[in-house]
Write an enzyme that holds these catalytic residues in place. Structure first.
Site, PDB file in Angstrom:
ATOM      1  N   LYS A  17      86.842  52.996-125.860  1.00  0.00           N
ATOM      2  CA  LYS A  17      85.795  53.033-126.890  1.00  0.00           C
ATOM      3  C   LYS A  17      85.279  54.468-127.082  1.00  0.00           C
ATOM      4  O   LYS A  17      86.019  55.303-127.551  1.00  0.00           O
ATOM      5  CB  LYS A  17      84.682  52.050-126.538  1.00  0.00           C
ATOM      6  CG  LYS A  17      85.183  50.730-125.945  1.00  0.00           C
ATOM      7  CD  LYS A  17      86.085  49.953-126.883  1.00  0.00           C
ATOM      8  CE  LYS A  17      86.474  48.633-126.232  1.00  0.00           C
ATOM      9  NZ  LYS A  17      87.601  47.988-126.846  1.00  0.00           N
ATOM     10  N   ASP A  31      78.501  47.458-116.894  1.00  0.00           N
ATOM     11  CA  ASP A  31      79.489  47.906-117.882  1.00  0.00           C
ATOM     12  C   ASP A  31      78.713  48.727-118.905  1.00  0.00           C
ATOM     13  O   ASP A  31      77.924  48.198-119.677  1.00  0.00           O
ATOM     14  CB  ASP A  31      80.158  46.686-118.528  1.00  0.00           C
ATOM     15  CG  ASP A  31      81.210  47.070-119.561  1.00  0.00           C
ATOM     16  OD1 ASP A  31      81.111  48.175-120.135  1.00  0.00           O
ATOM     17  OD2 ASP A  31      82.119  46.259-119.814  1.00  0.00           O
ATOM     18  N   ARG A  90     101.062  56.898-108.565  1.00  0.00           N
ATOM     19  CA  ARG A  90     100.126  55.755-108.531  1.00  0.00           C
ATOM     20  C   ARG A  90      98.914  56.081-107.646  1.00  0.00           C
ATOM     21  O   ARG A  90      97.801  55.646-107.905  1.00  0.00           O
ATOM     22  CB  ARG A  90     100.845  54.481-108.057  1.00  0.00           C
ATOM     23  CG  ARG A  90      99.914  53.295-107.937  1.00  0.00           C
ATOM     24  CD  ARG A  90     100.601  51.931-108.034  1.00  0.00           C
ATOM     25  NE  ARG A  90     101.913  51.866-107.436  1.00  0.00           N
ATOM     26  CZ  ARG A  90     102.173  51.804-106.126  1.00  0.00           C
ATOM     27  NH1 ARG A  90     101.179  51.800-105.263  1.00  0.00           N
ATOM     28  NH2 ARG A  90     103.422  51.739-105.695  1.00  0.00           N
TER      29      ARG A  90
END
Ligand SMILES: Cc1ncc(COP(=O)(O)O)c(C=O)c1O
Length: 379
Positions: free
Chosen positions: A195, A170, A46
Site C-alpha cells: 500500500k 496493523d 532466504r
C-alpha cells in the site's frame, strides 16, 4: 533524525561494500563461504540478503523499532506474526480487520487449534471482556478497514499486557508517517507494504517491526523457517518508494481531508467515515495518536442510490482493490476486499452491502472533486 530525513538516511541505506548511495540489488540466492562451518554473515538469501537487510533497517528506523522483517506480502507478514502462537492460544481480534486477515484466522488458524474472539477494539470495555486466560495476542487495525474506527492503541496495549498478551497493530492504513504504534505501547507493527510504502501499485510486500530482542529473534526464526521473504528486486523497489513516503502521505492527507469535507456536505452522501471529521470519538483519539488522518475513507450513499452505477461512472477514481498508491481507487468491500467474510458476520460488524471505500491518491484535488461531482450528480 526527523521522519523526512529517516526515510532517506535511516537504517543502513548506503552500500557498505562500494559506497553506492542506492543499495544495489544483490540478485543472488547463495554466497561463497570462505571457510567450512565458519558461520559467514551471508549464507543463503532466504536468511540473509543485503538489499532486503537495507530495506528492513529503514523500516525499523521509521517505525521506531529495533528490528524490521520484510515478507513477500502483507498476508505473509501477518502469518509470520500469527506463527508466534500455538495450539490452545486465543486471539482477541478487531471485528473489522482486512478480509484476508479474518480468513487466515477463521479458516486456517482455527484448524490448528488457535481460537479467537472478534470485538470492536475501539470499545475498551468489550476488549477487556473478550480477554481469556489463554489470550496471547490482541490484534487490531487502526484506523480499521473499512469502518475507519480508531482504537486507542495505548489503552489496548495496556489491556493486552495486563493479560500477559502481546499487542499487534496493523498500521497499513495510517502508514508510519501518520502513526507509530510501537511508541504507543504496541509490541509488533505490521504493514502491507503493497500500500503506502510501495505507493505505486506495482509491488507486493509485507513488514513486521518489533522493539524487543526476544520477539525479534522469534520473528527472524519464523521468517527464515517459513520462507516467505521479500525478493531482492522487490526490496529495491519498496526502498526506492519509501524515500518519497513523507511527501506522498502529506498529499494523501491533504486530499483526503478536502474530499471528506466535500462528501460530508453532499446531499447524495448519507455518511462519511473519516477520522479527520470532528465530532466523533474516533476524531478525538486520532488527534492524540496520529500526526495526520491518512488517505482512506468510506462512505454510504443515501438509501436507494445505486452503488454499482456510482462506482462505474467515475473516471479518475479507478474501480480496484488495494489502496495507498498515487492513484485514487474506489471499491465496494462487500463484493471485493471483504467478500471472504461471511455476510451475516460482515453485517453484524457494520460493514453494509452498500459501503464504498475510497483510497484518495495524490492527484490534483480539483480533479478528484470534479470526478465525484460527476459520479454523484448522475445518480
Ligand atoms: C489493512 C491490510 N492489512 C493487510 C493486507 C494484506 O496485504 P497484502 O495484500 O500485501 O498481502 C491488506 C490488503 O489489502 C490490508 O488492507
Amino acid at each position: 533524525m526527523k521522519f523526512e530525513t529517516k526515510v532517506i538516511h535511516g537504517g543502513t541505506q548506503e552500500d557498505p561494500y562500494t559506497g553506492a548511495i542506492t543499495t544495489p540489488i544483490y540478485q543472488t540466492s547463495t554466497y561463497h563461504q570462505q571457510t567450512l562451518g565458519g558461520h559467514a554473515k551471508y549464507e543463503y538469501t532466504r536468511g540473509e540478503n543485503p538489499t532486503r537487510f537495507a530495506l528492513e533497517s529503514v523500516m525499523a528506523a521509521i517505525e521506531n523499532g529495533t528490528d524490521g522483517f520484510a515478507f513477500s506480502s502483507g498476508m505473509a507478514a501477518i502469518h509470520a506474526t500469527m506463527s508466534l502462537l500455538k495450539a490452545g492460544d486465543h486471539i482477541v481480534m478487531a471485528n473489522d480487520v482486512y478480509g484476508g486477515t479474518f480468513r487466515l484466522v477463521n479458516r486456517i488458524l482455527t484448524d490448528l487449534g488457535i481460537t479467537f474472539t472478534a470485538v470492536d477494539t475501539a470499545d475498551s470495555v468489550a476488549l477487556q471482556e473478550a480477554i481469556k486466560p489463554t489470550t496471547k495476542m490482541v490484534y487490531l487495525e487502526s484506523p480499521s478497514n473499512p469502518l475507519m474506527h480508531v482504537t486507542d492503541i495505548a489503552e489496548a496495549a495496556r489491556i493486552a499486557h495486563d493479560a500477559g498478551a502481546i499487542a499487534v497493530v496493523d498500521n497499513t492504513f495510517a502508514s508510519p508517517y501518520n502513526q507509530n504504534p510501537l511508541d504507543l505501547g504496541a509490541d509488533v507493527v505490521i504493514h502491507s507494504g503493497t500500500k503506502y510504502l510501495g505507493g505505486h501499485a506495482d509491488v507486493l510486500s509485507g513488514f513486521v517491526i518489533v522493539k524487543d530482542a526476544e520477539l525479534a529473534a522469534r520473528i527472524k526464526f519464523i521468517q527464515m523457517s517459513i520462507g516467505a521473504v521479500l525478493s531482492p528486486q522487490d526490496s529495491y523497489l519498496v526502498q526506492r518508494s519509501i524515500k518519497t513516503l513523507s511527501l506522498r502521505v502529506q498529499r494523501h492527507n491533504e486530499n483526503a481531508m478536502a474530499l471528506a469535507e466535500f462528501l460530508n456536505n453532499h446531499p447524495k452522501v448519507g455518511k462519511v467515515y473519516f477520522p479527520g471529521l470532528p465530532g466523533t470519538p474516533d476524531y478525538e483519539i486520532a488527534r492524540r495518536q496520529m500526526r495526520g488522518f491518512g488517505g482512506m475513507m468510506s462512505i454510504e450513499l443515501q438509501p436507494g442510490l445505486d452503488v454499482k452505477q456510482f462506482v462505474e461512472n467515475l473516471d479518475v477514481f479507478l474501480l480496484a482493490e488495494s489502496l495507498g498508491g498515487v492513484e485514487s481507487l474506489i471499491e465496494v468491500p462487500a463484493i471485493m476486499t471483504h467478500a471472504s467474510i461471511p455476510r451475516d458476520i460482515r453485517l453484524a460488524n457494520g460493514i453494509k452491502d452498500e459501503f464504498v471505500r475510497i483510497s484518495v491518491g495524490i492527484e490534483n484535488i480539483d480533479d478528484l472533486i470534479a470526478d465525484m461531482t460527476k459520479g454523484l450528480d448522475a445518480l
